[in-house]
Design an enzyme around this catalytic site. Sequence first.
Site, PDB file in Angstrom:
ATOM      1  N   GLY A  17      69.800 114.429 184.944  1.00 25.30           N
ATOM      2  CA  GLY A  17      70.726 113.243 185.781  1.00 25.30           C
ATOM      3  C   GLY A  17      71.698 113.983 186.746  1.00 25.30           C
ATOM      4  O   GLY A  17      72.676 113.480 187.097  1.00 25.30           O
ATOM      5  N   SER A  18      71.293 115.048 187.384  1.00 27.77           N
ATOM      6  CA  SER A  18      72.328 115.691 188.443  1.00 27.77           C
ATOM      7  C   SER A  18      72.234 114.802 189.557  1.00 27.77           C
ATOM      8  O   SER A  18      73.459 114.509 190.431  1.00 27.77           O
ATOM      9  CB  SER A  18      71.998 116.989 188.769  1.00 27.77           C
ATOM     10  OG  SER A  18      70.747 117.204 189.488  1.00 27.77           O
ATOM     11  N   ASN A  19      71.211 114.000 190.016  1.00 22.65           N
ATOM     12  CA  ASN A  19      71.279 113.420 191.076  1.00 22.65           C
ATOM     13  C   ASN A  19      72.168 111.975 190.922  1.00 22.65           C
ATOM     14  O   ASN A  19      72.987 111.395 191.718  1.00 22.65           O
ATOM     15  CB  ASN A  19      69.861 112.886 191.559  1.00 22.65           C
ATOM     16  CG  ASN A  19      69.305 113.949 192.402  1.00 22.65           C
ATOM     17  OD1 ASN A  19      69.575 114.024 193.701  1.00 22.65           O
ATOM     18  ND2 ASN A  19      68.218 114.350 191.932  1.00 22.65           N
ATOM     19  N   LYS A  96      58.810 107.582 184.376  1.00 23.55           N
ATOM     20  CA  LYS A  96      57.895 106.499 184.046  1.00 23.55           C
ATOM     21  C   LYS A  96      57.790 105.922 185.080  1.00 23.55           C
ATOM     22  O   LYS A  96      58.473 105.727 186.133  1.00 23.55           O
ATOM     23  CB  LYS A  96      58.375 105.812 182.812  1.00 23.55           C
ATOM     24  CG  LYS A  96      58.638 106.496 181.391  1.00 23.55           C
ATOM     25  CD  LYS A  96      57.307 106.610 180.765  1.00 23.55           C
ATOM     26  CE  LYS A  96      57.237 107.060 179.392  1.00 23.55           C
ATOM     27  NZ  LYS A  96      57.795 108.143 179.136  1.00 23.55           N
ATOM     28  N   ILE A  98      57.220 102.623 187.235  1.00 22.59           N
ATOM     29  CA  ILE A  98      57.831 101.460 187.182  1.00 22.59           C
ATOM     30  C   ILE A  98      56.726 100.138 187.189  1.00 22.59           C
ATOM     31  O   ILE A  98      55.815 100.064 187.885  1.00 22.59           O
ATOM     32  CB  ILE A  98      58.733 101.174 188.668  1.00 22.59           C
ATOM     33  CG1 ILE A  98      59.791 102.411 188.366  1.00 22.59           C
ATOM     34  CG2 ILE A  98      59.380  99.589 188.404  1.00 22.59           C
ATOM     35  CD1 ILE A  98      60.524 102.138 187.315  1.00 22.59           C
ATOM     36  N   ASN A 112      63.371 106.045 195.445  1.00 23.72           N
ATOM     37  CA  ASN A 112      63.011 107.328 194.433  1.00 23.72           C
ATOM     38  C   ASN A 112      63.191 108.440 195.234  1.00 23.72           C
ATOM     39  O   ASN A 112      63.055 108.603 196.546  1.00 23.72           O
ATOM     40  CB  ASN A 112      61.459 107.506 193.953  1.00 23.72           C
ATOM     41  CG  ASN A 112      61.146 108.626 193.105  1.00 23.72           C
ATOM     42  OD1 ASN A 112      61.711 108.682 192.226  1.00 23.72           O
ATOM     43  ND2 ASN A 112      60.047 108.876 193.522  1.00 23.72           N
ATOM     44  N   HIS A 114      61.711 112.613 195.317  1.00 24.35           N
ATOM     45  CA  HIS A 114      60.750 113.570 194.990  1.00 24.35           C
ATOM     46  C   HIS A 114      61.247 114.997 195.683  1.00 24.35           C
ATOM     47  O   HIS A 114      61.552 114.886 196.696  1.00 24.35           O
ATOM     48  CB  HIS A 114      59.508 113.056 195.371  1.00 24.35           C
ATOM     49  CG  HIS A 114      58.323 113.862 195.113  1.00 24.35           C
ATOM     50  ND1 HIS A 114      57.832 113.794 193.697  1.00 24.35           N
ATOM     51  CD2 HIS A 114      57.560 114.777 195.794  1.00 24.35           C
ATOM     52  CE1 HIS A 114      56.936 114.565 193.663  1.00 24.35           C
ATOM     53  NE2 HIS A 114      56.422 115.198 194.806  1.00 24.35           N
ATOM     54  N   ASP A 155      54.700 107.932 193.883  1.00 22.23           N
ATOM     55  CA  ASP A 155      55.145 109.057 195.031  1.00 22.23           C
ATOM     56  C   ASP A 155      54.534 108.269 196.215  1.00 22.23           C
ATOM     57  O   ASP A 155      54.387 109.409 197.068  1.00 22.23           O
ATOM     58  CB  ASP A 155      54.886 110.494 194.588  1.00 22.23           C
ATOM     59  CG  ASP A 155      55.617 111.023 193.659  1.00 22.23           C
ATOM     60  OD1 ASP A 155      56.593 110.355 193.137  1.00 22.23           O
ATOM     61  OD2 ASP A 155      55.210 111.863 193.098  1.00 22.23           O
ATOM     62  N   GLU A 184      68.942 117.712 197.574  1.00 20.79           N
ATOM     63  CA  GLU A 184      68.835 116.447 197.082  1.00 20.79           C
ATOM     64  C   GLU A 184      70.120 115.817 196.665  1.00 20.79           C
ATOM     65  O   GLU A 184      70.508 114.489 197.035  1.00 20.79           O
ATOM     66  CB  GLU A 184      68.090 116.332 195.497  1.00 20.79           C
ATOM     67  CG  GLU A 184      66.565 116.725 195.601  1.00 20.79           C
ATOM     68  CD  GLU A 184      65.942 116.802 194.370  1.00 20.79           C
ATOM     69  OE1 GLU A 184      66.185 115.861 193.720  1.00 20.79           O
ATOM     70  OE2 GLU A 184      65.066 117.550 194.188  1.00 20.79           O
TER      71      GLU A 184
HETATM   72  C1  GAR Z   1      64.911 116.023 190.961  1.00 17.05           C
HETATM   73  O1  GAR Z   1      64.342 117.484 191.560  1.00 17.05           O
HETATM   74  C2  GAR Z   1      63.868 115.122 191.418  1.00 17.05           C
HETATM   75  O2  GAR Z   1      63.507 115.097 192.769  1.00 17.05           O
HETATM   76  C3  GAR Z   1      62.609 114.993 190.422  1.00 17.05           C
HETATM   77  O3  GAR Z   1      63.283 115.097 189.383  1.00 17.05           O
HETATM   78  C4  GAR Z   1      64.405 116.037 189.278  1.00 17.05           C
HETATM   79  C5  GAR Z   1      65.777 115.279 188.317  1.00 17.05           C
HETATM   80  O4  GAR Z   1      66.684 116.025 188.796  1.00 17.05           O
HETATM   81  N1  GAR Z   1      61.946 113.835 190.635  1.00 17.05           N
HETATM   82  C6  GAR Z   1      60.587 113.771 190.568  1.00 17.05           C
HETATM   83  O5  GAR Z   1      59.976 114.870 190.255  1.00 17.05           O
HETATM   84  C7  GAR Z   1      59.851 112.637 190.484  1.00 17.05           C
HETATM   85  N2  GAR Z   1      58.582 112.574 190.922  1.00 17.05           N
HETATM   86  P1  GAR Z   1      68.230 115.520 188.044  1.00 17.05           P
HETATM   87  O6  GAR Z   1      67.613 114.935 186.708  1.00 17.05           O
HETATM   88  O7  GAR Z   1      68.924 116.621 187.656  1.00 17.05           O
HETATM   89  O8  GAR Z   1      68.476 114.533 189.134  1.00 17.05           O
END
Ligand code: GAR
Length: 211
Positions: A17-19, A96, A98, A112, A114, A155, A184
């Site tokens: 969940g850092s984003n 997951k 959607i 999203n 990626h 994606d 990100e």
């Molecule tokens: C992030 O690097 C995001 O880009 C990736 O998961 C990580 C989640 O980090 N997403 C994917 O790979 C989706 N296809 P976070 O939980 O620290 O935000």
Amino acid sequence: MTGISLKNIAVFASGNGSNFRAIHQAVTEGDIPGRIGLLVSDNPDCRAVTYARENRIKAEIINFRHNPGTASPGQVLTHILAALPADLVVLAGFMKMIPDSVVQAYKNRILNIHPALLPRFGGRGFYGRRVHEAVIASGAKLSGPTVHFVDEIYDHGPILAQIAVPVLAEDTAESLAKRVLKVEHRLYPEAVKAFCEERIFWKNNIPFIRN
Ligand code: GAR
């Protein structure tokens, strides 16, 4: 900003969940004209859920395995998103798919992120460290996150924003993931801010951000 109402944001996250945190911080600092009314997760034990609870953001845990005789994940999501009501859905490390019914109901309103420069290195199987391993193995000299609108294909939807970072000779999947994740946290809040400030416009079915 005048004349723009606060947007209701629902964040979906499965992991760290850092984003989610980066976007929430931008919201609480008043940089994004929105409010995060809901966190949806498929994983009750993830850090994203803990963060939501610590910050008094409602957390809904959804079972993405459809048990016969119960409401489908699509029905459950449609119900909770309508209750908010959500203006924007932000997938932040959500693992997951959607359901199509939700994608269609929220067309051009689901974002999203990626961790690679789509359209390369995306799709089924490209998640976590596998994405960065594939980038390194390809010999690409640039990687970086992509923010895109979600369609029915993994994606795949229209690309809104990207930032390129170098791939270095000494990179491992971990070191590259770290460099990408750092940007990100800049790119995703900027994209969400643009959406909430109604600065996204479409030209030939491609979204752009107005400054
Ligand atoms: C992030 O690097 C995001 O880009 C990736 O998961 C990580 C989640 O980090 N997403 C994917 O790979 C989706 N296809 P976070 O939980 O620290 O935000």
